[in-house]
Design a protein around this motif. Structure first.
Motif, mmCIF file in Angstrom:
data_model
loop_
_atom_site.group_PDB
_atom_site.id
_atom_site.type_symbol
_atom_site.label_atom_id
_atom_site.label_comp_id
_atom_site.label_asym_id
_atom_site.label_seq_id
_atom_site.Cartn_x
_atom_site.Cartn_y
_atom_site.Cartn_z
ATOM 1 N N LEU A 423 22.084 24.394 -29.398
ATOM 2 C CA LEU A 423 23.294 24.376 -28.830
ATOM 3 C C LEU A 423 23.525 23.103 -27.730
ATOM 4 N N ASN A 424 24.904 22.685 -27.831
ATOM 5 C CA ASN A 424 25.204 21.766 -27.162
ATOM 6 C C ASN A 424 26.113 22.530 -26.037
ATOM 7 N N LEU A 425 25.557 22.834 -24.819
ATOM 8 C CA LEU A 425 26.330 23.733 -23.909
ATOM 9 C C LEU A 425 27.482 23.013 -23.158
ATOM 10 N N THR A 426 27.378 21.882 -23.366
ATOM 11 C CA THR A 426 28.460 21.172 -22.524
ATOM 12 C C THR A 426 29.874 21.260 -23.404
ATOM 13 N N LYS A 427 29.737 21.328 -24.787
ATOM 14 C CA LYS A 427 31.104 21.360 -25.478
ATOM 15 C C LYS A 427 31.192 22.824 -26.100
ATOM 16 N N GLU A 428 29.930 23.426 -26.308
ATOM 17 C CA GLU A 428 30.006 24.877 -27.006
ATOM 18 C C GLU A 428 29.937 25.848 -25.900
ATOM 19 N N LYS A 429 30.634 27.197 -26.271
ATOM 20 C CA LYS A 429 30.670 28.439 -25.485
ATOM 21 C C LYS A 429 29.938 29.553 -26.198
ATOM 22 N N VAL A 430 29.107 30.196 -25.558
ATOM 23 C CA VAL A 430 28.298 31.072 -26.129
ATOM 24 C C VAL A 430 28.382 32.162 -25.420
ATOM 25 N N LEU A 431 28.255 33.429 -26.321
ATOM 26 C CA LEU A 431 28.019 34.852 -25.409
ATOM 27 C C LEU A 431 26.407 35.138 -25.640
ATOM 28 N N VAL A 432 25.881 35.691 -24.602
ATOM 29 C CA VAL A 432 24.371 35.921 -24.790
ATOM 30 C C VAL A 432 24.601 37.716 -24.593
ATOM 31 N N CYS A 433 23.844 38.391 -25.251
ATOM 32 C CA CYS A 433 23.791 39.852 -25.313
ATOM 33 C C CYS A 433 22.530 40.417 -25.998
ATOM 34 N N GLY A 434 22.633 41.591 -25.694
ATOM 35 C CA GLY A 434 21.388 42.636 -26.336
ATOM 36 C C GLY A 434 20.424 42.771 -25.189
ATOM 37 N N PRO A 435 19.805 43.878 -25.391
ATOM 38 C CA PRO A 435 18.885 44.600 -24.374
ATOM 39 C C PRO A 435 17.866 43.579 -23.820
ATOM 40 N N ALA A 436 17.339 42.454 -24.456
ATOM 41 C CA ALA A 436 16.516 41.594 -23.860
ATOM 42 C C ALA A 436 17.184 40.526 -23.162
ATOM 43 N N ALA A 437 18.506 40.240 -22.897
ATOM 44 C CA ALA A 437 19.124 39.090 -22.463
ATOM 45 C C ALA A 437 19.144 39.025 -21.024
ATOM 46 N N ASN A 438 18.948 40.048 -20.364
ATOM 47 C CA ASN A 438 18.921 40.069 -18.833
ATOM 48 C C ASN A 438 17.856 40.750 -18.221
#
Ligand code: BGC
Length: 750
Positions: A423-438
């Protein structure tokens, strides 16, 4: 100081320069044994849990944990115990200063209360780092360590674990698990080094060298304990401690080599399999515990039972009518020490068996000699707890950097369609989800601060989850979070879908309940339906989905894997796993892990990469039945590697000869990366059906983009051997084929 202690110390000083291989002669130990009563000898063979000597009731100890002087009096003066383990059943991790206090007090009380001042041998399960000491460095679980295919890193992880275990005042680690991971349903699959004998044996050697170093008596190393001899990992039902059916040939072919490698590396102790093989509980099986382990493999160290396993010969296995008969069976089988661990019945029964002549005193002397030798080699007669100033690195930055490196090298990129990653996080936006995410617990798994690893109260402050790490790596607003699902129920799916509509890509972090042993039994490898539904809903949103898998064992993801653009397999990567995963996803690290097991596509399609040709026959009689989702040894990189010019020094090898295999690997992509060069072979015709392929050797290498390296491997005919019908390891003459990536070379063994 008694005369005895003084002379033992003088003796130790005189022999201080001896190496591990030349351990102290038995003379001084023998003179000690001559002075011991039967009660003192049996006490040495008794191991109790901390709960038996700590304040509070067993399984509900007072906090902070402290020793109880009345209980200590009983354990030391009446039962003369030789060993203690762990943290007290149901309890959690203990602060470093408390460990040092407890063990220091235990040893000094023991000196005061025991006639011969034989030190206590304390043992602990430090499975992926010193997981029972607050703030200890937690590494990836062993399955992830194996996925690095980098024994040097695994040795380092174990060296640090030994350092932090000794810092806690503990000289004995019940690790590594050397059971081969060929039953993915088993709850302890994550504690293994995977399904392959060569890879696991290489990890076994690395673990023993890291834990034990070149001397046990140097305050930074501990005694290792090979677990669990033998055949524990292959229960037919997949449930922990249920029967295994393993023929003597298969036992030697698949289950023995890791232990053999560890014994050759000097492993000092072994723990016995709690289950049964072919109807005989291993704790009662002399053919395994004595004939195979000692007579055939030449093991000379201490054999300890697993938890309450002598009593289980009566209560669970029903091969002994009462506990007295059970003690006799286990001692006759070859046990040296009983992890009793909550009472003293074993001790009383064994004393009585020796007095009645049913067990000879010479028999217990043999075990006591091994135990005392270990205590002596660990330097315990000399000093049990070293100054805390000797351990400035405990839980510090240097150790967590190593944990990060192991995690980063373990992460295995299984799918990367249309280069959805990095991923290029300066350009892309992402959603993080799921039970192991946090969740830190879902990154660490069982044996983390508590036995089952589910309690969140003991997590080390400052450690980052996957979401935390991605969030920190991106401009504000580029990383969003919504859980979407717990392990087994969908939560706020609408919110998740709403946020998914606003981002470029979605990362779903799938997980499994931390667990081990019987509480970890499952009947189905399928991923819980709630997590499948979460992924399906996100896939339907049309955004590219990247799965991050933090599993104890390969949970079936076939249906969602097909449509997901990316799959990052993270195993249980430990406390630095969040950062390592984030760095792999964003390209700061180029993934280099490779699967140490075959990833099944369906719950009942449990085949191994080294299966037999007959297993490939499909319903249409084609040979395509081996269709795992991902093959053993597979894993992608952000660069590409091309193989060329594989050569072999001779086309025909004689029995005492060797051949050199060479191959050139080029980093043909556009970024630096690490490749695992894997050499496989096939025996075309053999007296035992040969596997379709088998790992011969491997090496992990680093290449800059555009760089090319020629790698050499030296192979001997014995590397092509197998166990024949007579249970003998042989290399049969005939035709073979080598396979290195796309390169194949035929050769002949004379
Ligand atoms: C496990 C062993 C462990 C022992 C001590 C047993 O239940 O099977 O692996 O070392 O407990 O905690």
């Amino acid at each position: 100081m008694t005369c005895l202690r003084r002379s033992l110390i003088l003796f130790l000083v005189a022999t201080a320069l001896m190496t591990k291989a030349e351990s102290v002669p038995l003379l001084s130990i023998d003179s000690l044994i001559r002075q011991m009563t039967i009660e003192e000898k049996v006490g040495q063979m008794t191991q109790v849990d901390l709960g038996v000597i700590a304040k509070g009731s067993i399984c509900n100890l007072d906090e902070p944990r402290r020793l109880d002087s009345e209980k200590l009096r009983k354990a030391m003066e009446v039962y003369k115990i030789g060993s203690v383990l762990n943290v007290g059943c149901g309890s959690g991790t203990i602060p470093l200063t408390d460990w040092r206090l407890i063990i220091g007090q235990l040893q000094s009380e023991n000196r005061l209360r025991s006639r011969l001042e034989i030190p206590i041998l304390y043992g602990v399960d430090a499975i992926h780092g010193v997981n029972y000491t607050v703030g200890g460095t937690l590494f990836p679980q062993p399955i992830g360590q194996a996925a690095t295919w980098n024994p040097t890193l695994v040795e380092k992880a174990n060296e640090i674990t030994a350092y932090e275990t000794r810092a806690s005042g503990i000289p004995w680690n019940f690790s590594p698990v050397l059971d081969i991971g060929r039953q993915p349903l088993w709850s302890r699959f994550f504690e293994t080094y995977g399904e392959d004998v060569i890879l696991s044996s290489s990890m076994a050697r690395a673990a023993i060298n890291g834990l034990q170093g070149s001397s046990l008596n140097d305050r930074y190393h501990v005694s290792a304990c090979m677990k669990h001899f033998l055949g524990y990992s292959f229960p037919l039902s997949g449930h922990d401690r249920t029967p295994a059916w393993i023929s003597p040939r298969e036992l030697r072919e698949y289950f023995l080599p890791t232990f053999k490698a560890a014994i050759e590396s000097g492993a000092r102790t072994v723990m016995i399999n709690s289950g049964e093989i072919n109807g005989t509980p291993v704790h009662a099986d002399r053919s395994i515990v004595t004939e195979l382990l000692r007579n055939e493999l030449g093991f000379k160290g201490v054999a300890v039972t697993d938890w309450e396993d002598i009593y289980k010969l009566v209560d669970v296995h029903h091969v002994a009518a009462n506990r007295r008969a059970a003690v006799k069976l286990a001692i006759d089988a070859g046990i040296d020490m009983s992890m009793t661990p909550n009472d003293f019945e074993f001790t009383e029964l064994l004393i009585s068996l020796v007095y009645s002549g049913e067990i000879s005193e010479a028999r217990i002397d043999t075990s006591v000699r091994r135990i005392l030798q270990l205590k002596q080699d660990l330097g315990l007669f000399d000093q049990t707890v070293y100054p805390s100033s000797d351990y400035p690195e405990f839980g510090g930055e240097t150790h967590s950097r190593w944990s990060y490196t192991v995690a980063a090298e373990s992460i295995t990129l299984l799918k990367n369609d249309q280069k959805v990653l990095p991923l290029n996080l300066t350009k892309e936006k992402v959603l993080v989800c799921g039970p192991a995410a946090n969740s830190l617990n879902l990154l660490n798994g069982g044996w983390t601060h508590t036995w089952q690893g589910v309690d969140t109260r003991f997590n080390t402050p400052g450690k980052t989850t996957i979401y935390d790490a991605l969030y920190a790596a991106a401009p504000k607003g580029h990383v969003l979070y919504a859980k979407g699902s717990s392990l087994d129920s969908v939560e706020n799916l609408d919110e998740c879908l709403k946020l998914a509509a606003t981002v470029d890509k979605v990362i779903v972090c799938l997980g499994e309940q931390p667990c081990t042993e019987i509480p970890g039994n499952i009947n189905d490898l399928s991923l819980p339906i709630a997590q499948v539904k979460l992924v399906q809903a996100l896939l339907a949103s049309g955004k590219p989905v990247i799965l991050v898998c933090c599993f104890n064992r390969p949970r079936i993801i076939h249906s969602i894997a097909q449509e997901s653009a990316g799959i990052v397999y993270a195993y249980l990567p430990g406390d630095e796993g969040g950062r390592a995963i984030s760095d792999c996803i964003t390209g700061k690290v180029n993934p280099s892990g490779r699967l140490p097991f075959t990833y099944p596509a369906a719950t009942n399609a449990l085949m191994h990469y080294d299966h037999k040709a007959s297993e490939e026959l499909d319903i249409d009689f084609s040979n395509h039945a081996y269709r795992p989702d991902f093959d053993f040894g597979s894993g992608l990189s952000y660069t590409t590697f091309s193989y060329s010019g594989a050569t072999i020094s001779k086309k025909s090898i004689a029995a005492n000869d060797s051949i050199i295999i060479q191959v050139t690997i080029r980093n043909s992509g556009d970024c630096p990366g690490m490749e695992v060069v894997q050499v496989y072979y096939r025996d075309l015709v053999a007296s035992i059906t040969p596997p379709v392929k088998k790992l011969l050797t491997f090496q992990k290498i680093y290449l800059e983009n555009g760089q090319e390296k020629k790698i050499s491997f030296t192979i001997h005919p014995k590397d092509l051997s197998f166990i024949n019908k007579e249970l003998v390891r042989v290399t049969e003459p005939g035709e073979f084929e080598l396979m290195i990536a796309n390169q194949k070379i035929p050769f002949h063994v004379e």
